[in-house]
Write a protein that holds these residues in place. Structure first.
Motif, PDB file in Angstrom:
ATOM      1  N   LEU A  41       8.238   3.965   0.373  1.00 34.39           N
ATOM      2  CA  LEU A  41       9.212   3.072   0.513  1.00 34.39           C
ATOM      3  C   LEU A  41       9.005   2.713   2.498  1.00 34.39           C
ATOM      4  O   LEU A  41       9.926   3.402   3.453  1.00 34.39           O
ATOM      5  CB  LEU A  41      11.097   3.092   0.345  1.00 34.39           C
ATOM      6  N   LEU A  42       8.853   1.684   2.688  1.00 27.81           N
ATOM      7  CA  LEU A  42       8.537   0.714   4.089  1.00 27.81           C
ATOM      8  C   LEU A  42       9.033   0.582   4.577  1.00 27.81           C
ATOM      9  O   LEU A  42       8.906  -0.907   4.100  1.00 27.81           O
ATOM     10  CB  LEU A  42       6.919   0.919   4.805  1.00 27.81           C
ATOM     11  N   GLY A  43      10.338   0.073   5.217  1.00 30.71           N
ATOM     12  CA  GLY A  43      10.828  -0.772   6.748  1.00 30.71           C
ATOM     13  C   GLY A  43      10.005  -1.471   7.992  1.00 30.71           C
ATOM     14  O   GLY A  43       9.114  -0.695   7.670  1.00 30.71           O
ATOM     15  N   SER A  44      10.811  -1.913   8.647  1.00 30.28           N
ATOM     16  CA  SER A  44      10.042  -1.844   9.715  1.00 30.28           C
ATOM     17  C   SER A  44      11.356  -1.993  10.489  1.00 30.28           C
ATOM     18  O   SER A  44      12.426  -1.951  10.659  1.00 30.28           O
ATOM     19  CB  SER A  44       9.200  -2.632  10.045  1.00 30.28           C
ATOM     20  N   LYS A  45      10.941  -1.639  12.079  1.00 28.85           N
ATOM     21  CA  LYS A  45      11.817  -0.975  13.026  1.00 28.85           C
ATOM     22  C   LYS A  45      11.651  -2.166  14.681  1.00 28.85           C
ATOM     23  O   LYS A  45      10.301  -2.210  14.502  1.00 28.85           O
ATOM     24  CB  LYS A  45      11.581   0.004  13.520  1.00 28.85           C
ATOM     25  N   ALA A  67       0.666  -0.824  -0.215  1.00 30.45           N
ATOM     26  CA  ALA A  67       0.011  -0.323   0.197  1.00 30.45           C
ATOM     27  C   ALA A  67       0.617   1.647  -0.062  1.00 30.45           C
ATOM     28  O   ALA A  67       0.520   2.564   0.036  1.00 30.45           O
ATOM     29  CB  ALA A  67      -0.861  -0.275   1.143  1.00 30.45           C
ATOM     30  N   GLY A  68       2.040   1.215   0.917  1.00 21.21           N
ATOM     31  CA  GLY A  68       3.217   2.362   1.080  1.00 21.21           C
ATOM     32  C   GLY A  68       3.599   2.760  -0.198  1.00 21.21           C
ATOM     33  O   GLY A  68       3.545   3.981  -0.819  1.00 21.21           O
ATOM     34  N   LEU A  69       3.894   1.794  -1.435  1.00 19.07           N
ATOM     35  CA  LEU A  69       4.321   2.063  -2.743  1.00 19.07           C
ATOM     36  C   LEU A  69       3.457   2.783  -3.528  1.00 19.07           C
ATOM     37  O   LEU A  69       4.071   3.444  -4.330  1.00 19.07           O
ATOM     38  CB  LEU A  69       4.686   0.182  -3.526  1.00 19.07           C
ATOM     39  N   SER A  70       1.895   2.359  -3.316  1.00 16.11           N
ATOM     40  CA  SER A  70       1.140   2.696  -4.188  1.00 16.11           C
ATOM     41  C   SER A  70       1.104   4.680  -4.128  1.00 16.11           C
ATOM     42  O   SER A  70       0.951   5.518  -4.615  1.00 16.11           O
ATOM     43  CB  SER A  70      -0.416   2.276  -3.989  1.00 16.11           C
TER      44      SER A  70
END
Ligand SMILES: [Zn+2]
Lengths: 165, 428
Positions: A51-55, A44-47
């Motif tokens: 660019l979502l990573g995670s922590k 969904a973030g790409l749209s």
């Protein structure tokens, strides 16, 4: 009871490759429902050109390719937006590929490293001549305008390319 | 307390591009019958069960093919299970057989594996194999294992100065060894120029840096001491097994300390960011566990030869380092030193040093072929024959027989370093 019962004959025949031994050709195709499940927010973030990573919520490990739970300590992670710029960690230009990608050859795969992230991100590099691709080259994320909800909705270009926008 | 485990017989079908005249059951039967013929005192009723391996249901297009092999060998209703772990499938299967005997559950177990990759074209086959990468994040970007390995070696070259010429030496060695192995699919005498001039697949890997797809089967029979003494004149002991893993995604390789082998110290690697994508920490751990179990202090001294998973010339170089045959970073120079070559064979190369630990005397996957579920077992069979000193009996020629091999290692490897098995074989 009908002792003369007959099953209906059909006309589609069989594609025979060989007779001894007998080798037939089957077509094999399915519609498959693939759920991104807990990884869905990334796509969904790409749209939204993010660019979502995670922590990791416990040990603060930052994953450039997101995972819902930490590989170091098993704790849940939270979504973590990555910077739009990174560097080429390694690369290759593929002249062949799996059949699904053969028509796209040659294409360049890169692993991208980001400041502050502990792991890498696999993507494609566009617009850099093969002889100019190198480890350490600064690159910037670009996003497809028409999102397909695939990891290829994001790709990378050389930082200098930004001037051509 | 575990019991000693012996290899008592082995068999291989010739690996080939396609075996349309034999399905997977008949191939396995052929390898099994060859093994049985080598130990005539062993009868079917003395076998307690089997462990069957194949990698991909996509290639087979037959689920539960494992039990169909077990059935075809005449072993129903005895116990059996299927083992699968990507490219390491065969090596893991040998370790499962080891566990069946060591645990006391069986006294004699058939370890058999196969792959039938000829049912689809090479590029569809590559696509099937790439499904063994994360289908959310990796496969859709251009799923292609040769691409993944090419990225690893680019980084290896960057970190350590490894060269394409050094990689070509691995190709030359393994293809040349295979010219003395009638089971091999692709024996050849090559030069550095020929390896580099071959079709580029994924920079810097050419067709001759990469193994081919194959149809084939291989079989090992493992047994307790009691059965081994009864039926086999020259059994070989499995003295240690080790297994390691890593994340499926190549991108998921955070850095930490080097897993040290008994003969190394932390000071050797003060500035090394590890494992990165250039090294396989799973291969390192598998080696460490196997060496510890077998009581090996320094593998360079203790091992007389190694059969390792050379799906790529580059991964053979990476594996030298993981297995401690040389230090991390020294795999490239080690590959051209001569130490991994067979003694007494002419490779058409100037090699500065004598043979020390020949690697892939069989020709490895690069030259024998890589029918995935059989490959690790095929290497186990060669290592077994090498230690039995029966290479001439089984190959019909003796060039690949080492003079006095006492101990060897076999190594199997999956994914991007995802499952790795190392087992130590020893002449009692
Ligand atoms: Zn954590």
């Amino acid at each position: 009871m009908d002792p003369n019962a007959k099953l209906p004959e059909t006309q589609e025949g069989t594609v025979l490759f060989n007779l001894d031994p007998i080798i037939l050709k089957h077509h094999w195709e399915v519609d498959y429902l693939h759920s991104y499940a807990q990884d869905s927010p990334f796509f969904a973030g790409l749209s939204e050109k993010k660019l979502l990573g995670s922590k990791c919520t416990a040990c603060s490990c930052v994953y450039a390719t997101p995972r819902a739970h930490c590989m170091e300590c098993g704790s849940p992670t939270e979504w973590h937006e990555l910077p739009p710029e990174g560097r080429i960690h390694t690369f290759t230009t593929c002249f062949f590929g799996g059949e699904a990608f053969l028509a796209e050859t040659p294409f360049t795969l890169i692993l991208v490293e980001f400041e502050g992230a502990d792991t890498l991100f696999l993507s494609r590099l566009a617009g850099v001549p093969e002889e100019e691709i190198r480890i350490g080259l600064p690159v910037r994320a670009r996003f497809l305008r028409n999102s397909k909800f695939k990891p290829t909705d994001v790709y990378f270009v050389a930082m200098d390319g930004a001037q051509n926008d | 307390m575990t019991r000693p485990v012996y290899l008592i017989a082995g068999g291989i079908t010739k690996f080939a591009k396609a075996h349309p005249e034999m399905d997977f059951r008949l191939m396995c039967k052929q390898a099994f019958d060859y093994a049985l013929a080598d130990v005539p005192a062993l009868t079917l009723d003395m076998i307690d069960g089997s462990s069957v391996s194949y990698f991909s249901d996509h290639f087979t297009r037959q689920l539960m093919a494992g039990i169909m092999v077990h059935d075809y060998l005449g072993l129903c209703p005895k116990p059996s299970r299927r083992i699968e772990g990507g490219g390491a499938t065969g090596g893991l299967n040998i370790q499962n057989g080891y566990q069946e005997i060591a645990s006391g559950r069986m006294d004699c177990c058939v370890v058999v594996g196969f792959e039938t990759m000829s049912h689809v074209n090479t590029w569809k086959g590559n696509e099937f194999i790439a499904l063994a990468s994360d289908t959310n994040f990796d496969f859709p970007v251009g799923g292609f294992y040769s691409g993944y390995y090419a990225m690893m070696v680019q980084r290896h070259m960057h970190e350590f100065g490894t060269t394409c010429e050094q990689m070509a030496h691995v190709s030359i060695k393994n293809h040349r060894n295979a010219t003395f192995n009638p089971y091999a699919q692709f024996p050849a005498q090559l030069s550095v120029e020929e390896v580099r001039a071959a079709q580029m697949v994924a920079t810097p890997l050419t067709m001759l840096d990469i193994c081919t797809m194959s149809d084939g089967a291989a079989c090992l029979i493992v047994a307790s001491e009691e059965v081994a003494e009864k039926v086999c004149e020259n059994p070989v002991l499995i003295t240690g097994i080790g297994t390691g893993t890593d994340a499926m995604r190549l991108a998921d390789r955070p850095h930490s300390d080097v897993v040290l082998l008994p003969h190394e110290s932390g000071a050797d690697y003060e500035n090394l960011r590890y494992p990165g994508v250039h090294s396989f920490r799973g291969g390192r751990l598998a080696s460490k566990l196997a060496y510890e179990a077998a009581g090996i202090g320094d593998p360079r001294e203790a091992l007389d030869f190694v059969e390792l998973h050379d799906a790529y010339t580059s991964s053979e170089i990476q594996t030298y380092e993981d297995m401690g045959l040389c230090r991390y970073g020294e795999g490239g120079p080690y590959a051209v030193s001569g130490r991994t070559f067979m003694p007494g064979l002419d490779y058409g190369l100037k090699l500065p040093e004598a043979s020390q630990v020949p690697v892939n005397p069989s020709g490895g996957l690069l030259a024998c072929g890589h029918p995935v579920g059989a490959s690790g077992i095929m290497q186990g069979v060669f290592a077994f024959w090498q230690l039995q000193r029966t290479i001439e009996k089984h190959l019909g020629r003796a060039e690949l027989q080492l003079a006095h091999p006492k101990r060897g290692a076999i190594h199997s490897h999956a994914g991007t370093g995802t499952y790795i098995s190392v087992s130590i074989l020893e002449r009692p």
